[in-house]
Write a protein that holds these residues in place. Structure first.
Motif, mmCIF file in Angstrom:
data_model
loop_
_atom_site.group_PDB
_atom_site.id
_atom_site.type_symbol
_atom_site.label_atom_id
_atom_site.label_comp_id
_atom_site.label_asym_id
_atom_site.label_seq_id
_atom_site.Cartn_x
_atom_site.Cartn_y
_atom_site.Cartn_z
ATOM 1 N N GLN A 164 -2.056 -2.032 -6.530
ATOM 2 C CA GLN A 164 -2.612 -1.364 -5.355
ATOM 3 C C GLN A 164 -3.584 -2.262 -4.585
ATOM 4 N N GLY B 282 -4.246 5.570 -1.977
ATOM 5 C CA GLY B 282 -3.354 6.311 -1.090
ATOM 6 C C GLY B 282 -2.946 5.403 0.051
ATOM 7 N N ASP B 283 -3.281 5.774 1.267
ATOM 8 C CA ASP B 283 -2.946 4.963 2.424
ATOM 9 C C ASP B 283 -4.154 4.255 3.025
#
Length: 300
Positions: free
Chosen positions: A268, A289-290
């Protein structure tokens, strides 16, 4: 050699070996999220000031509207957003002003694409005081490749301001996603606006610049014996590469860095370690997440 001199040499070597041995066990604890109260955008490329009171960072590193910001400390895990770093950012898009760096004397460094490629030296400096950057200047020296496609992607300044751990990266969008190749090197200060490579830069960083990796985001400890950086396997983008935060150690500033040790890894986008002056806390960013967020770990 007299017995006294031999004994003193034995003690000195013994201390050096013990110092190296103690550093070989470097590790950091579990990941902790950093709160920046009042921030509503992404936060990337963190840098903690030498006094620990200011956290610099940039927003999304897209090269379109990338700007430098800062926040002030409440505690090591909590900062309060102040705003854009006055004087650092280009006035209009497309722009990229990113990767903050500050030595103990208030010399602030950052990467900027202003006037590129008409001007190929893309590292800048200024005087930082009370949230304002003044006396902006382009940094010159033979650490710059001065070749289109090559950029000083990121960097790490020593606490005394005398040594620049630079990262040159070659970009070619037709053939690579992200950098095609990178080099971490060492340059020494000549004057306020010039750094030149030290003669043995390649030797000192030989084991760091392993060619199967994209190596970048150098951060040097206060004693310049611990070099932190990020890497991933060359050619592993755009799939999900494994990003590794590493440390390379040496016994003294005259020695070459040893082969790096992976401290932790994640798919990530964990990147850009920044160390507090006492070496006890590391900040970095991660995609959650984003959105990119700043994280921290404590030294164990």
């Amino acid at each position: 050699m007299s017995r006294i001199r031999f004994f003193m040499l034995f003690l000195l070597l013994g201390c050096t070996k013990e110092a190296v041995k103690s550093k070989s066990s470097i590790s950091f604890g579990p990941e902790l999220p950093v709160t920046i109260s009042g921030l509503t955008t992404a936060a990337m490329e963190p840098f903690i000031s030498p006094d620990g009171n200011t956290l610099f960072f940039n927003n999304l590193n897209d090269g379109i509207n990338t700007q430098l910001f800062y926040a002030t400390r409440v505690d090591e895990q909590h900062f309060v957003f102040v705003g854009a770093l006055s004087g650092a950012n280009q006035p209009a898009s497309p722009r990229l002003d990113a990767v903050a760096d500050l030595d103990g004397q208030g010399n602030f460094y950052w990467t900027s694409t202003r006037d590129y490629p008409a001007e190929l030296d893309n590292l800048f400096r200024g005087d930082f005081s009370a949230g304002v950057l003044s006396n902006l200047e382009r940094v010159h020296g033979n650490f710059n490749k001065n070749t289109p496609g090559w950029l000083v992607m990121d960097h790490g300044i020593s606490a005394d301001g005398q040594f620049l751990y630079f990262n040159n990266a070659r970009f070619d969008d037709a053939h690579c996603i992200g950098p095609c190749e990178t080099e971490i090197g060492l340059a020494q200060k000549v004057n306020a606006t010039t750094f030149n490579r030290v003669a043995n830069s390649e030797v000192l960083l030989a084991q760091v610049n392993q060619t199967q990796y994209i190596n970048y985001a150098p951060c040097i400890s206060a004693d310049q014996r611990e070099l932190y950086f990020t890497r991933y396997l060359k050619g592993s983008l755009p799939s999900v590469p494994l990003f590794e935060v590493c440390v390379a150690l040496r016994g003294s500033t005259q020695e070459a860095f040893a082969a790096p040790k992976v401290l932790f890894s994640d798919a990530q986008f964990i990147e850009a370690p920044s160390l507090t002056a006492d070496g006890q806390v590391m900040y970095y960013h991660k995609k959650v997440g984003d959105v990119y967020r700043i994280m921290m770990r404590k030294r164990q």
